[in-house]
Design an enzyme around this catalytic site. Structure first.
Site, mmCIF file in Angstrom:
data_model
loop_
_atom_site.group_PDB
_atom_site.id
_atom_site.type_symbol
_atom_site.label_atom_id
_atom_site.label_comp_id
_atom_site.label_asym_id
_atom_site.label_seq_id
_atom_site.Cartn_x
_atom_site.Cartn_y
_atom_site.Cartn_z
ATOM 1 N N ARG A 33 -23.223 50.364 -1.231
ATOM 2 C CA ARG A 33 -22.626 49.109 -0.848
ATOM 3 C C ARG A 33 -21.132 49.180 -0.542
ATOM 4 O O ARG A 33 -20.691 48.670 0.472
ATOM 5 C CB ARG A 33 -22.878 48.080 -1.965
ATOM 6 C CG ARG A 33 -22.986 46.670 -1.422
ATOM 7 C CD ARG A 33 -23.360 45.675 -2.483
ATOM 8 N NE ARG A 33 -24.691 45.890 -3.022
ATOM 9 C CZ ARG A 33 -25.227 45.131 -3.957
ATOM 10 N NH1 ARG A 33 -24.529 44.119 -4.456
ATOM 11 N NH2 ARG A 33 -26.419 45.354 -4.404
ATOM 12 N N HIS A 79 -31.762 46.079 5.276
ATOM 13 C CA HIS A 79 -30.741 45.728 4.282
ATOM 14 C C HIS A 79 -31.128 44.424 3.584
ATOM 15 O O HIS A 79 -30.698 43.346 3.993
ATOM 16 C CB HIS A 79 -29.403 45.566 5.030
ATOM 17 C CG HIS A 79 -28.194 45.577 4.145
ATOM 18 N ND1 HIS A 79 -27.675 46.735 3.620
ATOM 19 C CD2 HIS A 79 -27.385 44.590 3.701
ATOM 20 C CE1 HIS A 79 -26.592 46.449 2.908
ATOM 21 N NE2 HIS A 79 -26.397 45.139 2.940
ATOM 22 N N TYR A 123 -25.007 30.164 16.809
ATOM 23 C CA TYR A 123 -24.212 29.817 18.000
ATOM 24 C C TYR A 123 -23.566 31.040 18.662
ATOM 25 O O TYR A 123 -23.329 31.044 19.858
ATOM 26 C CB TYR A 123 -23.092 28.837 17.630
ATOM 27 C CG TYR A 123 -23.578 27.546 17.036
ATOM 28 C CD1 TYR A 123 -24.414 26.691 17.752
ATOM 29 C CD2 TYR A 123 -23.204 27.161 15.748
ATOM 30 C CE1 TYR A 123 -24.865 25.503 17.200
ATOM 31 C CE2 TYR A 123 -23.643 25.976 15.194
ATOM 32 C CZ TYR A 123 -24.473 25.150 15.922
ATOM 33 O OH TYR A 123 -24.914 23.977 15.381
#
Length: 364
Positions: A33, A79, A123
């Site tokens: 990570r 993931h 968007y």
């Protein structure tokens, strides 16, 4: 129940059981990570993002696709983490003020240097940049190892082929358990010159490498005010701090008056925060030589600092402002990376360049 399976119960000390579990959690955080791989300079989430975009054929020459499509693929295939965290990582790769050489070409609202957040992923649209394409070049030619994804359904690359020295060019930040990393970005031309020098003279000293790499080079510009010796010491041990200062110039007005124009600000600080602090100094009259501050920024940074009288020394005024605001920052260096043998350690600048060269030789 008729199925008499014997349960094996072991007696383990509580602190031992807790210790074992904590260590495995810590290692998972460090490896999967928070720390970048020294070879491609990427954390797993970034590597998976770029690979998912390649699989979706979002190369620079093709059209844009919705970011939600990419995030869905990344969390579904590679993931299994929160979608917002993955989208935030993707947004950062597209921000010219966050990343020195963006790896994602974004279309739509991807946030601003004033601290505005990006629009929702439904968007915005994106595709890979030319530099991201260099990171992925030849991945289909058996140049790097692949492993099974978390559910065993797909394969993903362990590391990217990386024709671009991404670790030092774009830098990295991350906090793991008990360790952190903080690598500032650098100028790509300087890095390539240093790599060429290291290829010709593998035993070159860090002193000779610094003929090419003068110091970090940040996405928002600014000026490092440390001496050559201080920068060299940081690079030799892989740890230290740099003082990064805004760039400014003087604009002369009539009757001997002048104004100070700040046109580059330190990296990692929002412009809004700087303006708010300067306005607070004006309203509380904390700096007697300061009359007013006006933000005239458009795409370019332009902060007008107006001195109270023409007799105010610009250097004195600016040194006070550097002290009291984020026009000057300390940027820490901590080159803590996962090396090619999958072990986290702090490297100096020469070791990181050597690892990149070795990786490229393996790929070729």
């Amino acid at each position: 129940m008729g199925n008499d399976k014997k349960q094996i119960i072991k007696n383990i000390e509580f602190d031992e059981a807790l210790g074992d579990r904590y260590v495995s959690y810590a290692m998972s955080t460090i490896m999967s990570r928070s720390l970048p791989d020294v070879r491609d300079g990427l954390k797993p989430v970034h590597r998976r993002l770029l690979y998912a975009m390649l699989e979706l054929k979002m190369n620079p020459s093709s059209g844009f696709k919705k970011c939600a499509r990419v995030v869905g693929d990344v969390i579904g295939k590679y993931h299994p983490h929160g979608d917002q965290a993955v989208y935030d990582a993707m947004v950062r790769l597209a921000q010219e003020f966050s990343v020195r050489y963006p790896l994602v070409d974004g279309q739509g609202n991807f946030g601003s240097i004033d601290g505005d957040r990006a629009a929702a992923m439904r968007y915005t649209e994106a595709r890979l940049t030319n530099i991201a394409e260099l990171l992925l070049k030849d991945i289909d030619k058996d140049t790097v190892d692949f492993v099974s994804t978390y559910d065993g359904e797909y394969n993903e690359p362990v590391v990217l082929p990386t024709l671009f020295p991404n670790l030092l060019a774009n830098g990295a930040t991350g906090i793991a358990v008990g360790m952190a990393t903080n690598i500032p970005s650098h100028n790509i031309i300087e890095l390539l010159d240093a790599i060429r020098h290291l290829l010709k003279s593998p035993n070159a000293s860090i002193n000779s490498l610094m003929k090419y790499i003068r110091g970090p080079d940040f996405a928002t510009g600014g000026c490092i005010v440390d001496s050559f010796e201080e920068i060299k010491k940081c690079y030799e041990v892989g740890k230290g701090t740099f003082r990064l200062r805004a760039k400014w110039s003087i604009e002369n007005k009539s009757h001997g008056q002048y104004e100070i124009i700040v046109y580059e600000i330190p990296w990692s600080v929002t412009k809004t925060r700087i303006i708010e602090k300067l306005e607070e100094l004006v309203s509380l009259k904390k700096v007697s030589a300061l009359l007013d501050v006006i933000d005239e920024s458009t795409e370019e940074i332009r902060i007008r600092i107006i001195p109270r009288t023409r007799d105010v020394k610009s250097d004195h005024l600016m040194s006070k402002l550097f002290n009291l605001t984020d026009l000057e920052l300390k940027i820490s260096l901590n080159m803590n990376v996962i090396d090619s043998s999958k072990f986290p350690r702090v490297m100096n600048i020469k070791e990181t360049l050597h690892e990149f060269i070795e990786h490229r030789i393996n790929v070729i």
